[in-house]
Design a protein around this motif. Structure first.
Motif, PDB file in Angstrom:
ATOM      1  N   VAL A 139       0.659  -1.150   0.055  1.00  0.00           N
ATOM      2  CA  VAL A 139      -0.473  -0.110  -0.207  1.00  0.00           C
ATOM      3  C   VAL A 139       0.465   1.665  -0.234  1.00  0.00           C
ATOM      4  N   GLU A 140       0.195   2.032  -0.543  1.00  0.00           N
ATOM      5  CA  GLU A 140       1.149   3.478  -1.446  1.00  0.00           C
ATOM      6  C   GLU A 140       0.216   4.433  -0.478  1.00  0.00           C
ATOM      7  N   GLY A 141       0.671   5.698  -0.220  1.00  0.00           N
ATOM      8  CA  GLY A 141      -0.428   7.063   0.122  1.00  0.00           C
ATOM      9  C   GLY A 141      -1.072   6.758   0.853  1.00  0.00           C
ATOM     10  N   ASP A 142      -2.085   7.636   0.553  1.00  0.00           N
ATOM     11  CA  ASP A 142      -3.400   7.157   2.079  1.00  0.00           C
ATOM     12  C   ASP A 142      -4.721   7.684   1.317  1.00  0.00           C
ATOM     13  N   SER A 143      -4.739   7.270  -0.143  1.00  0.00           N
ATOM     14  CA  SER A 143      -5.849   7.502  -0.924  1.00  0.00           C
ATOM     15  C   SER A 143      -6.894   6.211  -0.139  1.00  0.00           C
ATOM     16  N   MET A 144      -6.692   5.432   0.491  1.00  0.00           N
ATOM     17  CA  MET A 144      -7.748   4.329   0.567  1.00  0.00           C
ATOM     18  C   MET A 144      -7.730   3.552   2.288  1.00  0.00           C
ATOM     19  N   PRO A 145      -7.964   4.782   3.006  1.00  0.00           N
ATOM     20  CA  PRO A 145      -8.256   4.423   4.614  1.00  0.00           C
ATOM     21  C   PRO A 145      -8.846   3.237   4.523  1.00  0.00           C
ATOM     22  N   PRO A 146      -9.683   2.129   5.723  1.00  0.00           N
ATOM     23  CA  PRO A 146      -7.945   2.274   7.102  1.00  0.00           C
ATOM     24  C   PRO A 146      -7.104   1.723   6.336  1.00  0.00           C
ATOM     25  N   LYS A 186     -18.288   0.154 -13.104  1.00  0.00           N
ATOM     26  CA  LYS A 186     -18.282   0.137 -14.291  1.00  0.00           C
ATOM     27  C   LYS A 186     -19.372   0.994 -15.562  1.00  0.00           C
ATOM     28  N   ASN A 187     -19.910   1.876 -14.481  1.00  0.00           N
ATOM     29  CA  ASN A 187     -20.461   2.665 -14.680  1.00  0.00           C
ATOM     30  C   ASN A 187     -20.732   3.586 -16.428  1.00  0.00           C
ATOM     31  N   LYS A 188     -19.170   3.769 -17.136  1.00  0.00           N
ATOM     32  CA  LYS A 188     -19.237   3.535 -18.723  1.00  0.00           C
ATOM     33  C   LYS A 188     -18.756   2.775 -19.713  1.00  0.00           C
ATOM     34  N   LYS A 189     -18.921   2.526 -20.978  1.00  0.00           N
ATOM     35  CA  LYS A 189     -19.098   1.593 -21.720  1.00  0.00           C
ATOM     36  C   LYS A 189     -16.817   1.443 -21.909  1.00  0.00           C
ATOM     37  N   ASN A 190     -16.417   0.162 -21.373  1.00  0.00           N
ATOM     38  CA  ASN A 190     -15.103  -0.285 -22.196  1.00  0.00           C
ATOM     39  C   ASN A 190     -13.777   0.304 -20.513  1.00  0.00           C
ATOM     40  N   THR A 191     -14.644   1.182 -20.003  1.00  0.00           N
ATOM     41  CA  THR A 191     -13.697   2.332 -18.988  1.00  0.00           C
ATOM     42  C   THR A 191     -14.310   1.852 -17.517  1.00  0.00           C
ATOM     43  N   LEU A 192     -13.533   1.823 -16.358  1.00  0.00           N
ATOM     44  CA  LEU A 192     -13.513   1.820 -15.059  1.00  0.00           C
ATOM     45  C   LEU A 192     -13.594   3.370 -14.941  1.00  0.00           C
ATOM     46  N   VAL A 193     -14.133   3.169 -13.052  1.00  0.00           N
ATOM     47  CA  VAL A 193     -13.892   4.516 -12.758  1.00  0.00           C
ATOM     48  C   VAL A 193     -13.585   4.278 -11.804  1.00  0.00           C
ATOM     49  N   LEU A 194     -12.910   4.781 -12.097  1.00  0.00           N
ATOM     50  CA  LEU A 194     -11.451   4.478  -9.399  1.00  0.00           C
ATOM     51  C   LEU A 194     -11.429   5.526  -8.973  1.00  0.00           C
ATOM     52  N   GLU A 195     -12.263   4.999  -7.692  1.00  0.00           N
ATOM     53  CA  GLU A 195     -12.761   5.599  -6.963  1.00  0.00           C
ATOM     54  C   GLU A 195     -11.360   6.041  -5.922  1.00  0.00           C
ATOM     55  N   SER A 196     -11.530   6.957  -4.779  1.00  0.00           N
ATOM     56  CA  SER A 196     -10.443   7.088  -3.691  1.00  0.00           C
ATOM     57  C   SER A 196     -11.370   6.691  -2.383  1.00  0.00           C
ATOM     58  N   ASP A 197     -11.150   6.343  -1.109  1.00  0.00           N
ATOM     59  CA  ASP A 197     -11.968   6.326   0.000  1.00  0.00           C
ATOM     60  C   ASP A 197     -11.376   7.735   0.753  1.00  0.00           C
ATOM     61  N   ASN A 198     -10.797   7.677   0.261  1.00  0.00           N
ATOM     62  CA  ASN A 198      -9.834   9.781   0.882  1.00  0.00           C
ATOM     63  C   ASN A 198     -11.146  10.743  -0.290  1.00  0.00           C
ATOM     64  N   ARG A 199     -11.927  11.496   0.054  1.00  0.00           N
ATOM     65  CA  ARG A 199     -12.260  12.189  -0.239  1.00  0.00           C
ATOM     66  C   ARG A 199     -11.458  13.210  -1.092  1.00  0.00           C
ATOM     67  N   PHE A 200     -10.754  13.415  -0.404  1.00  0.00           N
ATOM     68  CA  PHE A 200      -9.340  14.284  -0.831  1.00  0.00           C
ATOM     69  C   PHE A 200      -8.959  14.047  -2.789  1.00  0.00           C
ATOM     70  N   TYR A 201      -8.445  13.069  -2.672  1.00  0.00           N
ATOM     71  CA  TYR A 201      -8.619  12.343  -4.220  1.00  0.00           C
ATOM     72  C   TYR A 201      -9.317  12.453  -5.624  1.00  0.00           C
ATOM     73  N   PRO A 202      -9.284  13.232  -6.428  1.00  0.00           N
ATOM     74  CA  PRO A 202     -10.205  13.110  -6.933  1.00  0.00           C
ATOM     75  C   PRO A 202     -10.569  11.282  -7.984  1.00  0.00           C
ATOM     76  N   ASN A 203     -11.713  11.442  -8.356  1.00  0.00           N
ATOM     77  CA  ASN A 203     -11.944   9.368  -9.018  1.00  0.00           C
ATOM     78  C   ASN A 203     -11.194  10.665 -10.867  1.00  0.00           C
ATOM     79  N   TYR A 204     -11.155   8.735 -10.952  1.00  0.00           N
ATOM     80  CA  TYR A 204     -10.011   9.417 -12.543  1.00  0.00           C
ATOM     81  C   TYR A 204     -10.921   7.852 -13.246  1.00  0.00           C
TER      82      TYR A 204
END
Length: 256
Positions: A139-146, A186-204
């Motif tokens: 694990v690197e960083g603090d984007s996925m607590p705990p 998987k809310n877009k065709k042929n694309t995955l949306v990646l979300e961090s549990d730490n809201r400081f980091y934006p989705n991509y």
């Protein structure tokens, strides 16, 4: 021309890479590569492997399916599109868990399909995980607590992207973003949306065609017992409980 010749030409053109550049990646001369593409020479096994790894397509598909009729980003959905996943097996037949430590993490993107690289990784066994192929990632960083930096996330290998469930967490090995641990949708065709549990980091977003491997979260191996900060909902519950206690005390005092 053979189906193989048509396929490697189609893949090269779709990937917008020149014959010279592809030959360079394969560590052969352009003249030698051209013979494979025009069908005047058959590629040996070692070259077949390199081409398969370069385009992330199984040798079986290269030789038996007309890839010109398929979008590259859809290939990951084909059940027969398999690149062999090297694994270590213990003497009793159980799968070992290879641990990708921070020290060797940088080499994983090139070594994930190399049996010698996988064999060099440290190994552990966790019998409670059950069936499936498992691997541990740092694990690197603090984007996925705990989950804190320095701990290890153990994931189970996902064979087909259709098995990914919205809202669950996964380790992704990708061409452009490297190794990441995120919550997927998987809310877009042929694309995955990646979300961090730490809201400081934006989705991509990551396209299917960028994905090399997906591992579903199974457990965390950590070395800290740090108390986690309360979430907004938990904080609100604490406030309400405190108010409830104060009201109860006031009632008791009034009665007395």
């Amino acid at each position: 021309m053979s189906l193989f010749s048509d396929n490697i030409r189609a893949l090269r053109v779709k990937s917008k890479i020149s014959q010279e550049k592809l030959a360079e990646h394969l560590q052969i001369t352009r003249g030698r590569y051209v013979k494979y593409e025009d069908g005047t020479s058959e590629a040996p096994y070692e070259i077949l492997k390199k081409i398969a790894y370069h385009f992330h397509i199984s040798i079986d598909l290269l030789l038996s399916v007309d890839i010109r009729k398929i979008e590259i980003q859809d290939l990951i959905n084909l059940e027969n599109n398999r690149i062999i996943l090297p694994i270590q097996v213990e003497p009793n037949g159980d799968n070992s868990i290879e641990i990708v430590t921070q020290k060797v993490k940088a080499g994983y993107l090139t070594g994930y399909s190399d049996p010698e690289y996988i064999e060099s990784l440290q190994q552990i066994s966790l019998p409670f995980l059950g069936t499936g192929k498992h691997r541990g990632f740092p694990v690197e960083g603090d984007s996925m607590p705990p989950h804190e930096e320095g701990s290890i996330i153990v994931g189970r290998y996902v064979e087909n992207i259709g098995q990914v469930q919205d809202g669950k967490t996964y380790i992704l090995i990708t061409k452009n973003h490297g190794m990441v641990y995120k919550r997927l949708n998987k809310n877009k065709k042929n694309t995955l949306v990646l979300e961090s549990d730490n809201r400081f980091y934006p989705n991509y977003e990551v396209k299917f065609s960028e994905i090399l491997e997906i591992w579903e979260f199974q457990c965390n191996i950590g070395r800290t017992d740090t108390k986690q900060p309360l979430t907004e909902i938990e904080s609100l519950k604490e406030i309400l409980l405190e108010l409830k206690r104060e009201v109860s005390e006031i009632k008791e005092n009034t009665i007395n």
